[in-house]
Design a protein around this motif. Structure first.
Motif, mmCIF file in Angstrom:
data_model
loop_
_atom_site.group_PDB
_atom_site.id
_atom_site.type_symbol
_atom_site.label_atom_id
_atom_site.label_comp_id
_atom_site.label_asym_id
_atom_site.label_seq_id
_atom_site.Cartn_x
_atom_site.Cartn_y
_atom_site.Cartn_z
ATOM 1 N N ARG A 177 2.431 -51.116 -23.547
ATOM 2 C CA ARG A 177 3.180 -52.335 -23.879
ATOM 3 C C ARG A 177 2.612 -53.551 -23.150
ATOM 4 O O ARG A 177 2.494 -54.628 -23.721
ATOM 5 N N MET A 178 2.265 -53.368 -21.874
ATOM 6 C CA MET A 178 1.698 -54.488 -21.108
ATOM 7 C C MET A 178 0.340 -54.915 -21.667
ATOM 8 O O MET A 178 0.019 -56.095 -21.702
ATOM 9 N N LEU A 179 -0.462 -53.943 -22.109
ATOM 10 C CA LEU A 179 -1.789 -54.262 -22.627
ATOM 11 C C LEU A 179 -1.742 -55.011 -23.947
ATOM 12 O O LEU A 179 -2.678 -55.747 -24.278
ATOM 13 N N THR A 180 -0.678 -54.870 -24.713
ATOM 14 C CA THR A 180 -0.569 -55.571 -25.998
ATOM 15 C C THR A 180 0.054 -56.951 -25.873
ATOM 16 O O THR A 180 -0.008 -57.732 -26.823
ATOM 17 N N GLU A 240 0.509 -60.817 -25.029
ATOM 18 C CA GLU A 240 -0.397 -61.960 -24.981
ATOM 19 C C GLU A 240 -0.212 -62.794 -23.720
ATOM 20 O O GLU A 240 -1.116 -63.540 -23.334
ATOM 21 N N ASP A 241 0.941 -62.692 -23.059
ATOM 22 C CA ASP A 241 1.208 -63.504 -21.875
ATOM 23 C C ASP A 241 0.738 -62.834 -20.585
ATOM 24 O O ASP A 241 0.980 -63.358 -19.501
ATOM 25 N N VAL A 242 0.023 -61.708 -20.681
ATOM 26 C CA VAL A 242 -0.529 -61.027 -19.510
ATOM 27 C C VAL A 242 -2.008 -61.387 -19.402
ATOM 28 O O VAL A 242 -2.756 -61.287 -20.373
ATOM 29 N N ALA A 243 -2.418 -61.823 -18.217
ATOM 30 C CA ALA A 243 -3.796 -62.255 -18.000
ATOM 31 C C ALA A 243 -4.783 -61.102 -18.188
ATOM 32 O O ALA A 243 -4.464 -59.942 -17.937
ATOM 33 N N GLU A 244 -5.998 -61.439 -18.637
ATOM 34 C CA GLU A 244 -7.036 -60.422 -18.853
ATOM 35 C C GLU A 244 -7.360 -59.671 -17.567
ATOM 36 O O GLU A 244 -7.585 -58.471 -17.591
ATOM 37 N N HIS A 245 -7.391 -60.386 -16.449
ATOM 38 C CA HIS A 245 -7.672 -59.735 -15.167
ATOM 39 C C HIS A 245 -6.629 -58.663 -14.868
ATOM 40 O O HIS A 245 -6.955 -57.564 -14.418
ATOM 41 N N THR A 246 -5.373 -58.968 -15.145
ATOM 42 C CA THR A 246 -4.287 -58.016 -14.919
ATOM 43 C C THR A 246 -4.431 -56.822 -15.851
ATOM 44 O O THR A 246 -4.241 -55.670 -15.437
ATOM 45 N N LYS A 247 -4.802 -57.067 -17.096
ATOM 46 C CA LYS A 247 -4.996 -55.982 -18.054
ATOM 47 C C LYS A 247 -6.143 -55.066 -17.626
ATOM 48 O O LYS A 247 -6.041 -53.840 -17.731
ATOM 49 N N GLU A 248 -7.234 -55.660 -17.125
ATOM 50 C CA GLU A 248 -8.369 -54.857 -16.665
ATOM 51 C C GLU A 248 -7.967 -53.995 -15.472
ATOM 52 O O GLU A 248 -8.331 -52.818 -15.382
ATOM 53 N N HIS A 249 -7.204 -54.579 -14.550
ATOM 54 C CA HIS A 249 -6.731 -53.833 -13.382
ATOM 55 C C HIS A 249 -5.807 -52.690 -13.806
ATOM 56 O O HIS A 249 -5.910 -51.575 -13.297
ATOM 57 N N LEU A 250 -4.943 -52.954 -14.758
ATOM 58 C CA LEU A 250 -4.021 -51.946 -15.266
ATOM 59 C C LEU A 250 -4.773 -50.807 -15.953
ATOM 60 O O LEU A 250 -4.465 -49.633 -15.754
ATOM 61 N N GLN A 251 -5.794 -51.149 -16.743
ATOM 62 C CA GLN A 251 -6.598 -50.121 -17.414
ATOM 63 C C GLN A 251 -7.327 -49.250 -16.401
ATOM 64 O O GLN A 251 -7.411 -48.033 -16.561
ATOM 65 N N ALA A 252 -7.857 -49.867 -15.355
ATOM 66 C CA ALA A 252 -8.558 -49.107 -14.317
ATOM 67 C C ALA A 252 -7.593 -48.171 -13.588
ATOM 68 O O ALA A 252 -7.936 -47.025 -13.293
ATOM 69 N N THR A 253 -6.403 -48.659 -13.315
ATOM 70 C CA THR A 253 -5.399 -47.831 -12.643
ATOM 71 C C THR A 253 -5.000 -46.646 -13.520
ATOM 72 O O THR A 253 -4.926 -45.510 -13.045
ATOM 73 N N CYS A 254 -4.758 -46.897 -14.790
ATOM 74 C CA CYS A 254 -4.372 -45.817 -15.710
ATOM 75 C C CYS A 254 -5.488 -44.792 -15.857
ATOM 76 O O CYS A 254 -5.230 -43.589 -15.943
ATOM 77 N N ALA A 255 -6.738 -45.254 -15.886
ATOM 78 C CA ALA A 255 -7.870 -44.338 -16.025
ATOM 79 C C ALA A 255 -8.031 -43.464 -14.785
ATOM 80 O O ALA A 255 -8.495 -42.324 -14.873
#
Length: 76
Positions: A11-14, A16-31
């Protein structure tokens, strides 16, 4: 009508109001998460809590750095 079920991460990754840097950090954490190990640790903690509840003894948690011990067992 309900929306398709998603994890909080998805939900956070989809959004639009979440910064790209935050999305990248979240993806790295999930991985980096090992869901099988995490589930196993949750089951172990549940079993331990069940034992404590059956004995009706107080839960003793000691913190040592990044580790916590519960009645002599170590977890991270």
């Amino acid at each position: 009508m309900y929306d398709t079920a998603q994890t909080p991460c998805a939900r956070m990754l989809t959004r639009e109001d979440v910064a790209e840097h935050t999305k990248e950090h979240l993806q790295a954490t999930c991985a980096a998460l090992d869901m099988t190990t995490l589930l196993h640790e949750i089951f172990l903690c549940q079993d331990r809590l069940d034992e404590i509840a059956r004995r009706r003894q107080p839960l003793l948690i000691k913190k040592r750095g990044s580790y916590a011990s519960i009645a002599g067992e170590f977890t991270t």
